[in-house]
Write an enzyme that holds these catalytic residues in place. Structure first.
Site, PDB file in Angstrom:
ATOM      1  NE  ARG A 281      60.426  44.036  35.387  1.00  0.00           N
ATOM      2  CZ  ARG A 281      59.385  43.211  35.557  1.00  0.00           C
ATOM      3  NH1 ARG A 281      59.518  41.923  35.343  1.00  0.00           N
ATOM      4  NH2 ARG A 281      58.212  43.690  35.920  1.00  0.00           N
ATOM      5  CB  CYS A 349      47.200  19.276  40.245  1.00  0.00           C
ATOM      6  SG  CYS A 349      48.280  17.959  40.790  1.00  0.00           S
TER       7      CYS A 349
HETATM    8  N1  LLP Z   1      58.029  51.478  42.847  1.00  0.00           N
HETATM    9  C1  LLP Z   1      56.722  51.156  42.924  1.00  0.00           C
HETATM   10  C2  LLP Z   1      55.798  52.087  43.550  1.00  0.00           C
HETATM   11  C3  LLP Z   1      56.280  49.940  42.380  1.00  0.00           C
HETATM   12  O1  LLP Z   1      54.991  49.623  42.444  1.00  0.00           O
HETATM   13  C4  LLP Z   1      57.205  49.058  41.770  1.00  0.00           C
HETATM   14  C5  LLP Z   1      56.783  47.768  41.223  1.00  0.00           C
HETATM   15  C6  LLP Z   1      58.559  49.440  41.746  1.00  0.00           C
HETATM   16  C7  LLP Z   1      58.926  50.660  42.280  1.00  0.00           C
HETATM   17  C8  LLP Z   1      59.622  48.570  41.135  1.00  0.00           C
HETATM   18  O2  LLP Z   1      59.392  48.387  39.776  1.00  0.00           O
HETATM   19  P1  LLP Z   1      60.521  47.682  38.850  1.00  0.00           P
HETATM   20  O3  LLP Z   1      61.697  48.619  38.782  1.00  0.00           O
HETATM   21  O4  LLP Z   1      60.875  46.398  39.479  1.00  0.00           O
HETATM   22  O5  LLP Z   1      59.835  47.504  37.548  1.00  0.00           O
HETATM   23  N2  LLP Z   1      55.378  41.061  39.709  1.00  0.00           N
HETATM   24  C9  LLP Z   1      55.515  41.768  38.467  1.00  0.00           C
HETATM   25  C10 LLP Z   1      56.039  43.162  38.659  1.00  0.00           C
HETATM   26  C11 LLP Z   1      55.230  44.000  39.631  1.00  0.00           C
HETATM   27  C12 LLP Z   1      55.788  45.363  39.855  1.00  0.00           C
HETATM   28  C13 LLP Z   1      55.078  46.047  40.965  1.00  0.00           C
HETATM   29  N3  LLP Z   1      55.582  47.346  41.289  1.00  0.00           N
HETATM   30  C14 LLP Z   1      56.372  40.952  37.514  1.00  0.00           C
HETATM   31  O6  LLP Z   1      56.795  39.858  37.868  1.00  0.00           O
HETATM   32  O7  LLP Z   1      56.616  41.373  36.386  1.00  0.00           O
END
Ligand code: LLP
Length: 424
Positions: A281, A349
């Site tokens: 992110r 919907c």
């Molecule tokens: N590493 C692992 C093992 C993870 O499970 C994740 C994210 C990341 C790295 C990356 O995390 P980040 O740096 O992006 O926070 N769909 C959700 C977020 C799900 C995150 C899942 N795992 C949303 O839209 O907020």
């Protein structure tokens, strides 16, 4: 910091007007900024570099080929969670030697694919997976480098559905089991156990949770080392949060990443170990927007619905996590422009197809373009064809140019995914 800004009264992505993209590509569409991706990756990797770190970009956040190629050129590795993501990373030019493979449910076929590809590391999440990986690699006469993911039993993250480090979550092995499984792995024929991994959640803005989790993991590393095990790698996962709420004009710099790097430095001080990070992110979130057009306004006694042409199938985060996305009109409103309160909804919907309720915005009318900001991470990657809507396109901007890096799915392609049963 990002490169979406008003130029001559029109919102641009770098040097390209979003009105132009809307006219040429149509709406809804995602638009990404190369300069923002590059800046975020560079700030992150520069901040962590002094700590003997590898940066594996989390492909799940945004797996668009153009995005991955942009990051590959900067030397990014990839954190993947499926064979599809490994293939996509390889296709983008990220070498297998920079790919890690995480996830609780890797199938035997996926593990075999990863071993054959020669990836850098498998982040093993359970005893069953450890046994499967060892058997698969040994049968090929290979030893796969692996780390053991330990659940830190510290919950953190922007929403319950994206917390991973809580003891109740499915990820990783427990502290109680970590040392036994590490010793077991050290004696397995198909695995070369290199260290530990953890990941506490996503959209984590409170660093005290990280500190607590990382110190606990450090304790395990030290115990294992005392027992004579080699522990050379520590993968600290992703999860660094980004600002979703910001009013224009605003500024936010690389402070968060530097604060994170300082915290990591402090909690790993004195450990002679290679660190790994899996940011998603923080790299892609503010590097993308979802561009959409107002279809209708629907005035009710107590509220006004603004119906846009993007739906929850294109951006599911508000429906799924009650996520907030800033909304900016593409035409810059005058400072004294009249304002109104809107519920912004899509065409799907179901009532869950609501991006926001009671949002104060400049008055908008049919045909106006707006953007949902901070949509570069977990936007297009979570999109679907629900309601038989073609998959949303993706556009990558670079300076004065743009490329459609995923064209809008055609109706022929959409319907062509299905096959008629033979009895018709
Ligand atoms: N590493 C692992 C093992 C993870 O499970 C994740 C994210 C990341 C790295 C990356 O995390 P980040 O740096 O992006 O926070 N769909 C959700 C977020 C799900 C995150 C899942 N795992 C949303 O839209 O907020």
């Amino acid at each position: 910091m990002h490169h979406f800004d008003y130029l001559d009264g029109v919102l641009h992505a770098e040097g390209v007007s979003l009105e132009k993209i809307a006219a040429e590509v149509g709406t809804p569409t995602y638009v990404y900024s190369s300069a923002t991706l590059e800046r975020h990756f560079t700030v992150f990797s520069e901040a962590l570099k002094p700590l003997n770190a590898h940066v594996f970009y989390a492909v799940k956040a945004n797996g668009n080929l153009g995005v991955l190629m942009t990051l590959a050129r900067l030397g990014a590795g990839a954190d993947t969670v499926s064979e599809g993501e490994i293939r996509k990373a390889l296709a983008a030019g990220i070498p297998a030697s920079k790919i890690v493979f995480s996830g609780v449910g890797k199938t035997p076929a996926e593990l075999a694919f990863a071993v054959d590809a020669g990836i850098y590391q498998v982040n093993v999440e359970s005893e069953g997976e450890l046994e499967a990986l060892s058997a698969i690699a040994a049968a090929k006469g290979k030893r796969q480098a692996a780390v053991l993911r330990v659940n830190p039993e510290v919950g953190a993250g922007g929403h319950a559905k994206i917390t991973t480090g809580d003891a109740a979550n499915k990820f990783g092995v427990s502290f109680a089991e970590a040392e036994r499984l590490y010793a077991k792995a050290a004696n397995m024929p198909g695995v070369s156990i290199m260290g530990l991994a953890t990941h506490i959640g996503s959209q984590v803005t409170e660093f005290s949770a990280y500190r607590e989790a990382f110190l606990k993991i450090r304790g395990v590393v030290e115990n294992l080392q005392k027992q004579g095990h080699k522990v050379e790698r520590l993968d600290l996962g992703g999860g660094v949060g980004v600002p979703y709420e910001m009013s224009y004009p605003y500024s936010h710099g690389p402070d968060t990443v530097h604060a994170y790097a300082d915290m990591v430095k402090e909690v790993t001080a004195g450990l002679d170990i290679e660190l790994g990070f899996e940011p998603g992110r923080v790299i892609a979130g503010n590097a993308g927007i979802l561009l959409t057009r107002v279809l209708y306004t629907n005035q009710r006694a107590d509220r006004t619905f603004l119906v846009v042409d993007a739906g929850m199938n294109d951006l599911v985060r508000p429906a799924m996590y009650e996520a907030y996305h800033e909304i900016w009109p593409v035409k810059q409103p005058a400072a004294d422009a009249p304002r109104a309160t809107y519920d912004v909804v899509g065409p799907i919907c179901e009532s869950g197809d609501t991006f926001t309720t009671g949002r104060d915005l400049p008055v908008l009318k049919q045909g106006d373009l707006i953007v949902f900001k901070t949509a570069g991470a977990y936007g297009a990657t979570m999109s679907s064809t629900y309601n038989q809507r073609p998959l949303v396109p993706e556009v990558l901007v670079k300076g004065p140019d743009y490329a459609v890096t995923r064209p809008r799915q055609t109706y022929e392609e959409l319907i062509g995914l299905d096959r008629k049963p033979g009895w018709f």
